[in-house]
Design a protein around this motif. Structure first.
Motif, PDB file in Angstrom:
ATOM      1  N   VAL A  99       0.837  -1.196   0.000  1.00 32.75           N
ATOM      2  CA  VAL A  99       0.000   0.000   0.000  1.00 32.75           C
ATOM      3  C   VAL A  99       0.871   1.244   0.000  1.00 32.75           C
ATOM      4  N   THR A 100       0.330   2.309  -0.542  1.00 31.05           N
ATOM      5  CA  THR A 100       0.959   3.614  -0.380  1.00 31.05           C
ATOM      6  C   THR A 100       0.297   4.257   0.817  1.00 31.05           C
ATOM      7  N   THR A 101       1.067   4.593   1.809  1.00 30.53           N
ATOM      8  CA  THR A 101       0.450   5.143   3.011  1.00 30.53           C
ATOM      9  C   THR A 101       1.421   6.093   3.702  1.00 30.53           C
ATOM     10  N   VAL A 102       1.070   6.475   4.912  1.00 33.61           N
ATOM     11  CA  VAL A 102       1.881   7.441   5.639  1.00 33.61           C
ATOM     12  C   VAL A 102       2.758   6.706   6.638  1.00 33.61           C
ATOM     13  N   PHE A 103       4.045   6.902   6.533  1.00 33.76           N
ATOM     14  CA  PHE A 103       4.997   6.356   7.495  1.00 33.76           C
ATOM     15  C   PHE A 103       5.661   7.538   8.173  1.00 33.76           C
ATOM     16  N   ALA A 104       5.410   7.700   9.457  1.00 31.60           N
ATOM     17  CA  ALA A 104       6.013   8.804  10.206  1.00 31.60           C
ATOM     18  C   ALA A 104       5.834  10.130   9.470  1.00 31.60           C
ATOM     19  N   LYS A 105       4.622  10.405   9.058  1.00 33.31           N
ATOM     20  CA  LYS A 105       4.236  11.647   8.382  1.00 33.31           C
ATOM     21  C   LYS A 105       4.777  11.754   6.958  1.00 33.31           C
ATOM     22  N   ALA A 106       5.568  10.801   6.498  1.00 30.87           N
ATOM     23  CA  ALA A 106       6.090  10.838   5.141  1.00 30.87           C
ATOM     24  C   ALA A 106       5.319   9.832   4.290  1.00 30.87           C
ATOM     25  N   THR A 107       5.117  10.185   3.025  1.00 27.47           N
ATOM     26  CA  THR A 107       4.446   9.258   2.120  1.00 27.47           C
ATOM     27  C   THR A 107       5.416   8.154   1.716  1.00 27.47           C
ATOM     28  N   THR A 108       5.043   6.926   1.971  1.00 28.86           N
ATOM     29  CA  THR A 108       5.902   5.811   1.584  1.00 28.86           C
ATOM     30  C   THR A 108       5.052   4.681   1.043  1.00 28.86           C
ATOM     31  N   ILE A 109       5.719   3.764   0.376  1.00 28.31           N
ATOM     32  CA  ILE A 109       5.061   2.536  -0.057  1.00 28.31           C
ATOM     33  C   ILE A 109       5.496   1.450   0.912  1.00 28.31           C
ATOM     34  N   LEU A 110       4.522   0.783   1.493  1.00 27.31           N
ATOM     35  CA  LEU A 110       4.812  -0.302   2.426  1.00 27.31           C
ATOM     36  C   LEU A 110       4.361  -1.596   1.786  1.00 27.31           C
ATOM     37  N   ARG A 111       5.233  -2.599   1.752  1.00 27.55           N
ATOM     38  CA  ARG A 111       4.863  -3.851   1.109  1.00 27.55           C
ATOM     39  C   ARG A 111       5.392  -5.034   1.881  1.00 27.55           C
ATOM     40  N   ARG A 112       4.765  -6.164   1.643  1.00 28.25           N
ATOM     41  CA  ARG A 112       5.139  -7.359   2.382  1.00 28.25           C
ATOM     42  C   ARG A 112       5.412  -8.479   1.378  1.00 28.25           C
ATOM     43  N   PRO A 113       6.658  -8.595   0.924  1.00 21.85           N
ATOM     44  CA  PRO A 113       6.965  -9.598  -0.088  1.00 21.85           C
ATOM     45  C   PRO A 113       6.979 -11.023   0.455  1.00 21.85           C
ATOM     46  N   SER A 114       7.281 -11.206   1.734  1.00 25.95           N
ATOM     47  CA  SER A 114       7.237 -12.554   2.290  1.00 25.95           C
ATOM     48  C   SER A 114       6.821 -12.486   3.748  1.00 25.95           C
ATOM     49  N   GLU A 115       6.655 -13.654   4.338  1.00 26.49           N
ATOM     50  CA  GLU A 115       6.093 -13.770   5.692  1.00 26.49           C
ATOM     51  C   GLU A 115       6.847 -12.896   6.701  1.00 26.49           C
ATOM     52  N   GLU A 116       8.178 -12.934   6.669  1.00 24.68           N
ATOM     53  CA  GLU A 116       8.938 -12.237   7.716  1.00 24.68           C
ATOM     54  C   GLU A 116       9.608 -10.962   7.218  1.00 24.68           C
ATOM     55  N   ARG A 117       9.334 -10.598   5.952  1.00 22.88           N
ATOM     56  CA  ARG A 117      10.053  -9.470   5.378  1.00 22.88           C
ATOM     57  C   ARG A 117       9.072  -8.344   5.019  1.00 22.88           C
ATOM     58  N   TRP A 118       9.384  -7.139   5.475  1.00 22.06           N
ATOM     59  CA  TRP A 118       8.609  -5.953   5.104  1.00 22.06           C
ATOM     60  C   TRP A 118       9.514  -5.027   4.310  1.00 22.06           C
TER      61      TRP A 118
END
Lengths: 211, 113
Positions: free
Chosen positions: A163-182
């Motif tokens: 998702v594209t969302t807010v990380f610490a007030k900054a716009t970032t893309i957050l994704r989860r490619p595998s079970e333990e990896r962000w």
């Protein structure tokens, strides 16, 4: 092929190239925690980032031919090839983020342009504009919960979502490619800020930074 | 902290990701040259400010960066529905009139007591 003017942003000459976090390592350091660490942070620097825009059907055919991955049509979807090195993420109904190993982005762009011809589309090489930070470890989700406004519980954020969302007030893309990896895809100009925020937030989990 | 449903992302997202962009369904006059000053002025500058159901444009600024429409109640701030650009609202001031009135009255009485 369309008459768009393209050029390879990676030069062959010996111009020194630095990752967006090189400054941060010098300025803020890179803590090493060893085995006690519950969060590991690593920059996946110098990858090739391309933004594809256009109609899903036209782009899907081209991307499948050239890259061998089908374009994710579902919102928030993230697909990868079997090696996990190449990925395509849905950003909006007509926009996708392609991340490939560094150096592959220009040949890929050229191939896509050849394949797409005069269709209505846009490809932008944004490799220099953003960088990917990888967060692993048992406390990774806890760390994200401190900074991200999006619900990162596994029931809401399964593997293969981005998702594209807010990380610490900054716009970032957050994704989860595998079970333990962000993965956080941050703007170059925000990389130092995000890095320092992560160091601060992850201090209690004795963060380990791999360079 | 509340959630708004983005019709393009297909899920509820944090309000912080959105920006309001004013009244929706404003149509540009087909032939601006033929407009009177009043018609053109109304198109450019004058907006509705209803008490009750209002259709607005919002943008999912941090997410998919798409504009979409929101039907919102300007008294209760309740978001009644969100729908994509180019679609027509299923909830309008007229369709809301009957069930809304009694609720609004009882709410006012509650305030007075």
């Amino acid at each position: 092929m369309s008459n768009a003017v393209t050029f390879d942003t990676r030069t062959d000459t010996a111009i020194p190239v630095e990752s967006p976090l090189a400054f941060s390592y010098r300025q803020s350091g890179a803590p090493r925690a060893g085995s006690s660490s519950r969060v590991q942070l690593r920059e996946r620097a110098m990858l090739g980032h391309l933004i594809l825009r256009g109609g899903a059907i036209v782009l899907d055919e081209a991307v499948r031919d050239v890259l061998g991955i089908s374009l994710p049509g579902k919102p928030q979807a993230l697909v990868q090839d079997t090696s996990g090195e190449r990925s395509i993420q849905w950003l909006s109904p007509d926009e996708w983020l392609v991340i490939v190993p560094g150096g592959e982005e220009f040949p890929l762009e050229t191939q896509l342009r050849e394949r797409l011809g005069n269709s209505h589309y846009a490809i932008s090489d944004v490799s220099g504009g953003q960088t990917a930070l990888e967060i692993t470890g048992e406390a990774a989700r806890e760390l994200l919960m401190k900074a991200v406004i999006y619900d990162v519980h596994p029931s809401n954020f399964p593997v293969g979502k981005g998702v594209t969302t807010v990380f610490a007030k900054a716009t970032t893309i957050l994704r989860r490619p595998s079970e333990e990896r962000w993965e956080l895809v941050v703007r170059r100009s925000f990389a130092d800020y995000c890095y320092r925020w992560l160091l601060d937030a992850a201090a209690e989990y004795s963060v380990n930074v791999e360079q | 902290m509340f959630y708004i449903y983005c019709p393009y992302c297909g899920e509820h997202r944090e309000e912080e990701e959105f920006h309001p962009k004013g009244q929706a369904h404003i149509e540009r006059p087909k032939d601006p040259e033929a407009c009177s000053d009043e018609e053109w002025g109304n198109y450019l500058f004058f907006r509705n400010n209803p008490r009750g159901v209002h259709h607005e444009m919002w943008v999912h600024a941090v997410g998919c960066r798409k504009f979409f429409n929101v039907t919102r109640h300007t008294v209760s701030y309740e978001i009644l529905e969100t729908y994509k650009m180019g679609e027509q609202p299923s909830i309008t001031a007229d369709s809301q009139k009957q069930p809304r009135e009694p609720a609004a009255v009882s709410h006012q009485e509650g305030v007075r007591a």
